[in-house]
Design a protein around this motif. Structure first.
Motif, PDB file in Angstrom:
ATOM      1  N   GLY A  33       0.779  -1.229   0.000  1.00  0.00           N
ATOM      2  CA  GLY A  33       0.000   0.000   0.000  1.00  0.00           C
ATOM      3  C   GLY A  33       0.809   1.276   0.000  1.00  0.00           C
ATOM      4  O   GLY A  33       0.273   2.340   0.319  1.00  0.00           O
ATOM      5  N   ARG A  34       2.061   1.249  -0.396  1.00  0.00           N
ATOM      6  CA  ARG A  34       2.877   2.465  -0.372  1.00  0.00           C
ATOM      7  C   ARG A  34       2.743   3.291  -1.640  1.00  0.00           C
ATOM      8  O   ARG A  34       3.256   4.413  -1.704  1.00  0.00           O
ATOM      9  CB  ARG A  34       4.344   2.107  -0.121  1.00  0.00           C
ATOM     10  N   ARG A  35       2.052   2.766  -2.629  1.00  0.00           N
ATOM     11  CA  ARG A  35       1.846   3.514  -3.872  1.00  0.00           C
ATOM     12  C   ARG A  35       0.522   4.286  -3.792  1.00  0.00           C
ATOM     13  O   ARG A  35      -0.495   3.727  -3.394  1.00  0.00           O
ATOM     14  CB  ARG A  35       1.808   2.543  -5.052  1.00  0.00           C
ATOM     15  N   PRO A  36       0.510   5.564  -4.157  1.00  0.00           N
ATOM     16  CA  PRO A  36      -0.769   6.292  -4.181  1.00  0.00           C
ATOM     17  C   PRO A  36      -1.745   5.637  -5.152  1.00  0.00           C
ATOM     18  O   PRO A  36      -1.367   5.205  -6.252  1.00  0.00           O
ATOM     19  CB  PRO A  36      -0.372   7.693  -4.659  1.00  0.00           C
ATOM     20  N   ILE A  37      -2.990   5.560  -4.722  1.00  0.00           N
ATOM     21  CA  ILE A  37      -4.044   5.005  -5.563  1.00  0.00           C
ATOM     22  C   ILE A  37      -5.267   5.908  -5.509  1.00  0.00           C
ATOM     23  O   ILE A  37      -5.439   6.686  -4.581  1.00  0.00           O
ATOM     24  CB  ILE A  37      -4.440   3.575  -5.138  1.00  0.00           C
ATOM     25  N   LYS A  38      -6.083   5.794  -6.521  1.00  0.00           N
ATOM     26  CA  LYS A  38      -7.355   6.505  -6.517  1.00  0.00           C
ATOM     27  C   LYS A  38      -8.453   5.536  -6.092  1.00  0.00           C
ATOM     28  O   LYS A  38      -8.598   4.445  -6.665  1.00  0.00           O
ATOM     29  CB  LYS A  38      -7.676   7.070  -7.895  1.00  0.00           C
ATOM     30  N   VAL A  39      -9.189   5.906  -5.046  1.00  0.00           N
ATOM     31  CA  VAL A  39     -10.303   5.097  -4.559  1.00  0.00           C
ATOM     32  C   VAL A  39     -11.599   5.847  -4.829  1.00  0.00           C
ATOM     33  O   VAL A  39     -11.621   7.081  -4.892  1.00  0.00           O
ATOM     34  CB  VAL A  39     -10.164   4.782  -3.055  1.00  0.00           C
ATOM     35  N   ALA A  40     -12.683   5.098  -4.968  1.00  0.00           N
ATOM     36  CA  ALA A  40     -13.960   5.729  -5.303  1.00  0.00           C
ATOM     37  C   ALA A  40     -15.107   5.047  -4.593  1.00  0.00           C
ATOM     38  O   ALA A  40     -15.166   3.816  -4.502  1.00  0.00           O
ATOM     39  CB  ALA A  40     -14.199   5.691  -6.813  1.00  0.00           C
ATOM     40  N   ALA A  41     -16.013   5.866  -4.063  1.00  0.00           N
ATOM     41  CA  ALA A  41     -17.310   5.401  -3.585  1.00  0.00           C
ATOM     42  C   ALA A  41     -18.302   5.617  -4.720  1.00  0.00           C
ATOM     43  O   ALA A  41     -18.457   6.744  -5.200  1.00  0.00           O
ATOM     44  CB  ALA A  41     -17.726   6.182  -2.345  1.00  0.00           C
ATOM     45  N   VAL A  42     -18.937   4.546  -5.156  1.00  0.00           N
ATOM     46  CA  VAL A  42     -19.773   4.595  -6.353  1.00  0.00           C
ATOM     47  C   VAL A  42     -21.244   4.549  -5.964  1.00  0.00           C
ATOM     48  O   VAL A  42     -21.678   3.637  -5.248  1.00  0.00           O
ATOM     49  CB  VAL A  42     -19.433   3.423  -7.300  1.00  0.00           C
ATOM     50  N   ASP A  43     -21.980   5.533  -6.415  1.00  0.00           N
ATOM     51  CA  ASP A  43     -23.441   5.545  -6.256  1.00  0.00           C
ATOM     52  C   ASP A  43     -24.019   4.781  -7.441  1.00  0.00           C
ATOM     53  O   ASP A  43     -24.054   5.284  -8.564  1.00  0.00           O
ATOM     54  CB  ASP A  43     -23.944   6.987  -6.215  1.00  0.00           C
ATOM     55  N   PHE A  44     -24.453   3.563  -7.160  1.00  0.00           N
ATOM     56  CA  PHE A  44     -25.019   2.696  -8.198  1.00  0.00           C
ATOM     57  C   PHE A  44     -26.439   2.342  -7.815  1.00  0.00           C
ATOM     58  O   PHE A  44     -26.704   1.946  -6.673  1.00  0.00           O
ATOM     59  CB  PHE A  44     -24.176   1.421  -8.348  1.00  0.00           C
ATOM     60  N   ILE A  45     -27.360   2.470  -8.744  1.00  0.00           N
ATOM     61  CA  ILE A  45     -28.781   2.235  -8.471  1.00  0.00           C
ATOM     62  C   ILE A  45     -29.242   0.986  -9.213  1.00  0.00           C
ATOM     63  O   ILE A  45     -29.325   0.984 -10.445  1.00  0.00           O
ATOM     64  CB  ILE A  45     -29.626   3.445  -8.912  1.00  0.00           C
ATOM     65  N   PRO A  46     -29.532  -0.095  -8.490  1.00  0.00           N
ATOM     66  CA  PRO A  46     -30.068  -1.276  -9.162  1.00  0.00           C
ATOM     67  C   PRO A  46     -31.564  -1.124  -9.428  1.00  0.00           C
ATOM     68  O   PRO A  46     -32.270  -0.418  -8.704  1.00  0.00           O
ATOM     69  CB  PRO A  46     -29.802  -2.394  -8.158  1.00  0.00           C
ATOM     70  N   ALA A  47     -32.022  -1.802 -10.459  1.00  0.00           N
ATOM     71  CA  ALA A  47     -33.463  -1.913 -10.696  1.00  0.00           C
ATOM     72  C   ALA A  47     -33.987  -3.076  -9.854  1.00  0.00           C
ATOM     73  O   ALA A  47     -33.399  -4.164  -9.856  1.00  0.00           O
ATOM     74  CB  ALA A  47     -33.745  -2.140 -12.172  1.00  0.00           C
ATOM     75  N   THR A  78     -26.367  -5.003  -1.807  1.00  0.00           N
ATOM     76  CA  THR A  78     -27.424  -5.645  -2.620  1.00  0.00           C
ATOM     77  C   THR A  78     -27.587  -4.973  -3.984  1.00  0.00           C
ATOM     78  O   THR A  78     -28.695  -4.668  -4.421  1.00  0.00           O
ATOM     79  CB  THR A  78     -28.778  -5.672  -1.873  1.00  0.00           C
ATOM     80  N   ALA A  79     -26.463  -4.777  -4.662  1.00  0.00           N
ATOM     81  CA  ALA A  79     -26.482  -4.020  -5.917  1.00  0.00           C
ATOM     82  C   ALA A  79     -26.998  -4.843  -7.092  1.00  0.00           C
ATOM     83  O   ALA A  79     -27.237  -4.280  -8.169  1.00  0.00           O
ATOM     84  CB  ALA A  79     -25.078  -3.513  -6.232  1.00  0.00           C
ATOM     85  N   ILE A  80     -27.182  -6.144  -6.922  1.00  0.00           N
ATOM     86  CA  ILE A  80     -27.650  -6.970  -8.029  1.00  0.00           C
ATOM     87  C   ILE A  80     -29.161  -7.181  -7.983  1.00  0.00           C
ATOM     88  O   ILE A  80     -29.822  -7.285  -9.012  1.00  0.00           O
ATOM     89  CB  ILE A  80     -26.913  -8.321  -8.015  1.00  0.00           C
ATOM     90  N   SER A  81     -29.735  -7.192  -6.789  1.00  0.00           N
ATOM     91  CA  SER A  81     -31.163  -7.503  -6.634  1.00  0.00           C
ATOM     92  C   SER A  81     -32.015  -6.310  -6.251  1.00  0.00           C
ATOM     93  O   SER A  81     -33.214  -6.279  -6.537  1.00  0.00           O
ATOM     94  CB  SER A  81     -31.336  -8.575  -5.559  1.00  0.00           C
ATOM     95  N   GLY A  82     -31.429  -5.311  -5.555  1.00  0.00           N
ATOM     96  CA  GLY A  82     -32.221  -4.369  -4.782  1.00  0.00           C
ATOM     97  C   GLY A  82     -32.402  -4.915  -3.377  1.00  0.00           C
ATOM     98  O   GLY A  82     -31.961  -6.038  -3.065  1.00  0.00           O
ATOM     99  N   TYR A  83     -33.059  -4.145  -2.531  1.00  0.00           N
ATOM    100  CA  TYR A  83     -33.076  -4.476  -1.104  1.00  0.00           C
ATOM    101  C   TYR A  83     -34.459  -4.727  -0.521  1.00  0.00           C
ATOM    102  O   TYR A  83     -34.597  -5.483   0.441  1.00  0.00           O
ATOM    103  CB  TYR A  83     -32.408  -3.330  -0.334  1.00  0.00           C
ATOM    104  N   ASP A  84     -35.509  -4.126  -1.069  1.00  0.00           N
ATOM    105  CA  ASP A  84     -36.817  -4.111  -0.418  1.00  0.00           C
ATOM    106  C   ASP A  84     -37.636  -5.336  -0.816  1.00  0.00           C
ATOM    107  O   ASP A  84     -38.441  -5.294  -1.756  1.00  0.00           O
ATOM    108  CB  ASP A  84     -37.561  -2.820  -0.783  1.00  0.00           C
TER     109      ASP A  84
END
Length: 625
Positions: A33-47, A78-84
């Motif tokens: 982990g000594r190399r700088p990296i770009k990390v991302a939090a992704v807002d993804f909306i499943p159907a 639960t990005a593949i199914s949805g949650y409710d």
């Protein structure tokens, strides 16, 4: 149009310079982990219920994220199914296995682009057919590992079995990564286990929902936003946190029920500071697929020194066996009946003591600033010189002031016993007697210059309820919160000194209360109240526009206030009821929901051979020969 926000920040921006390292990292992982990296939090909306379509959308999202130069991306729960869903039968057509259809579709993208990603899914176990709320970590080399959610909420238990994986830490070429899911953050133990195993990054996957606008007040008491909790994972453990949640409205077409997701995905530094955050948005029906990329550039290994410093403050011998006990569902230690209480936190300016003119109101609990009989600014040598024995001038005056007000008064002083000096917190009652004493167990750097550490938490049974005694310095160690929660304290009296530079940074829009604490409340007492589900009362000093005097409620996001003393006020006061009855969570529910079978590492010394085996393994529970 998909909104994309890219922001480059480094740990150096936040002055992550620390000393006093404990050296937990193994030689094999020292260079990770000594190399700088770009990390991302992704807002993804499943159907909802469109597994195959959601897998296609995830592939497209992964391509887009990789094109932005991201090295590690976290996708929601639960990005593949949805949650409710109403139950396993309704969810069954939309679950996936690991390996399965989703991993088969995503892995070629990751191999070609070099992207690492973790994503939440409703998983069906191949061997048993049971369903789990799971996050899977993948990279160019394939499936790296998975985590099955342990902290299950009221909706989870309708659908999923309790997780049968512990909190693993996965060594990758870009850093050491642990996975946590949504309501896990209600419990302090899971992110602590990740830190103890040497995590540099926690990937947190959520669908953090809120009640819909216009919901009647009685129903709105179940309101909750778990995304408002992620600051504690970084601040208490010294790790990077990449927290992904979703936006939009999810509708179950069979039942017509709806969940409102408010956004707010965020990334946090090991010092507990917010690097970047997605907007917190009102309810809106949004198209499925990628809805935002929120990124920062970090160096994962920058967490190592900060994390090790946090862990060096631990004292496992104090936690064994209490933090590993299973007390649910019967706990005879809890206060049995509710009663009204008046709480007060004194505010003094820097300079001299005001003990001789302070007194509680009748039956009130008033907490004074720390070192309550002394002026501010004394060095360690002077504090040792002024130390006094139990029953000395300080305790006598504290008792006199409590008796004069016919209430309860808490302060602290340097207590001498033989050659040792302790930072001791004392509670005096209406009769003028000392009801309890506590010697600070987890000393700050400044306290270590003059004090020795105490050896036990203290909870005092009073007509107000169970009152725990601590210092605000103790509260930087998350196990202290766990001790008082396990001892079922209703109130925690924690004298403070000067205000902290580390404040609550959680977005104001994530709160349902009318006066969010963002930017004004000290973080550690705030977290102690929330994670322990108890009231924290801290007398403290005011310096310029900031104060350490505050009253912190058990559920600050939804229902209980975070009160800080106003400029010019002698104190801040609040009337409430203890034990806290709770809305979506309370202390009893925390006790009931704990997975104590996973918590054994918390009570083991670092030198213990079982702990060392557990840590080196990276995954799996403690197993000793």
């Amino acid at each position: 149009m998909t909104a994309v926000l890219l922001q480059r920040l480094t740990a150096a921006s936040f002055g992550l310079l620390v000393t006093g390292l404990v050296g937990l990292a193994s030689p094999a992982s020292a260079q990770v982990g000594r190399r700088p990296i770009k990390v991302a939090a992704v807002d993804f909306i499943p159907a909802w219920g469109d597994r195959d379509g959601n897998i296609r959308r995830l592939v497209q999202a992964a391509e887009r994220v990789a094109a932005e130069g991201v090295n590690y991306a976290v996708f929601p729960e639960t990005a593949i199914s949805g949650y409710d869903f109403t139950g396993p039968a309704q969810l069954a057509p939309f679950v996936d296995t690991i390996p399965g259809q989703a991993t088969a579709a995503l892995l070629p993208v990751l191999k070609r682009t070099g992207l690492y990603m973790s994503v939440g899914m409703a998983e069906k176990d191949n061997a048993t057919g049971l369903f789990y709320n799971t996050a899977v970590l993948m990279g160019p080399e394939g499936i790296i590992g998975k985590y099955r959610k342990n902290g299950l909420n009221g909706q989870d238990v309708q659908l999923f079995g309790p997780g049968d994986t512990d909190v693993g830490v996965f060594a990758t070429p870009i850093g050491r990564i642990a996975l946590i899911i949504c309501y896990d953050d209600t419990y302090w133990q899971y992110d602590r286990l990740a830190a103890l195993r040497g995590a540099q990054i926690i990937g947190w996957h959520s669908v953090s929902d809120r009640v819909m606008p216009g919901t009647p007040a009685a129903q709105a008491r179940s309101n909750h936003s778990t995304v408002a909790s992620v600051q504690h994972m970084s601040a208490l453990n010294g790790v990077w946190v990449v927290g992904a949640t979703r936006s939009g409205i999810e509708r179950n077409p069979i039942t017509g029920s709806q969940l409102f997701y408010n956004g707010g995905s965020s990334i946090w530094s090991p010092s507990g500071r917010k690097l970047v955050q997605a907007p917190v948005v009102p309810p809106e029906v949004l198209p499925p697929g990628l809805n935002g990329i929120f990124a920062a550039t970090i160096t994962p290994a920058d967490a190592d020194a900060v994390r090790d410093q946090r862990l060096a403050a631990r004292r496992p011998s104090l936690y064994n066996p209490l933090l590993a006990l299973r007390r649910a569902p019967v706990d005879i230690t809890a206060t049995a009946s509710r009663r009204p209480v008046q709480l007060a936190a004194a505010q003094w300016s820097s300079g001299s003591s005001r003990l001789s003119s302070s007194q509680p109101e009748p039956n009130e609990l008033l907490v004074l600033p720390e070192l309550s009989a002394l002026p501010t600014g004394l060095d360690g040598a002077e504090l040792r010189r002024r130390a006094e024995p139990r029953g000395g001038a300080f305790e006598r005056l504290l008792g006199q002031r409590a008796k004069a007000g016919n209430g309860y008064l808490v302060g602290s002083y340097p207590e001498r016993e033989g050659d040792k000096v302790f930072h001791t917190v004392a509670l005096a009652g209406p009769a003028g007697t000392i009801l309890g004493r506590y010697r600070a167990t987890h000393l700050t750097a400044s306290e270590r210059a003059w004090a020795s550490a105490g050896d036990a938490p203290v909870v005092v049974a009073t007509p107000l309820g169970l009152v725990g005694l601590a210092t605000v310095g103790d509260l930087a160690v998350t196990e202290v919160i766990g001790l008082y929660q396990s001892l079922r304290a209703d109130l925690l009296a924690a004298p403070a000194g000067a205000p902290s530079a580390l404040k609550v940074e959680i977005d104001r829009l994530l709160y349902a209360v009318s006066d969010p604490p963002t930017g004004r409340a000290d973080l550690h007492p705030y977290l102690a109240a929330k994670l322990g589900q108890l009231w924290v009362v801290s007398g403290g000093r005011r310096v310029d526009s900031s104060t350490a005097a505050g009253i912190f409620g058990p559920e600050p996001v939804v229902s209980t206030p975070t009160l800080t003393a106003a400029a010019g006020a002698d104190a801040v006061r609040y009337r409430t009821v203890v034990p806290y009855p709770g809305t979506w969570i309370n202390q009893q529910q925390l006790i009931d929901g704990q997975r104590n079978d996973l918590f054994r590492p918390l009570v083991l010394e670092v030198e213990n051979s079982c702990f060392q085996m557990w840590r080196r393994a990276g995954q799996g529970m403690v197993r000793c020969p």
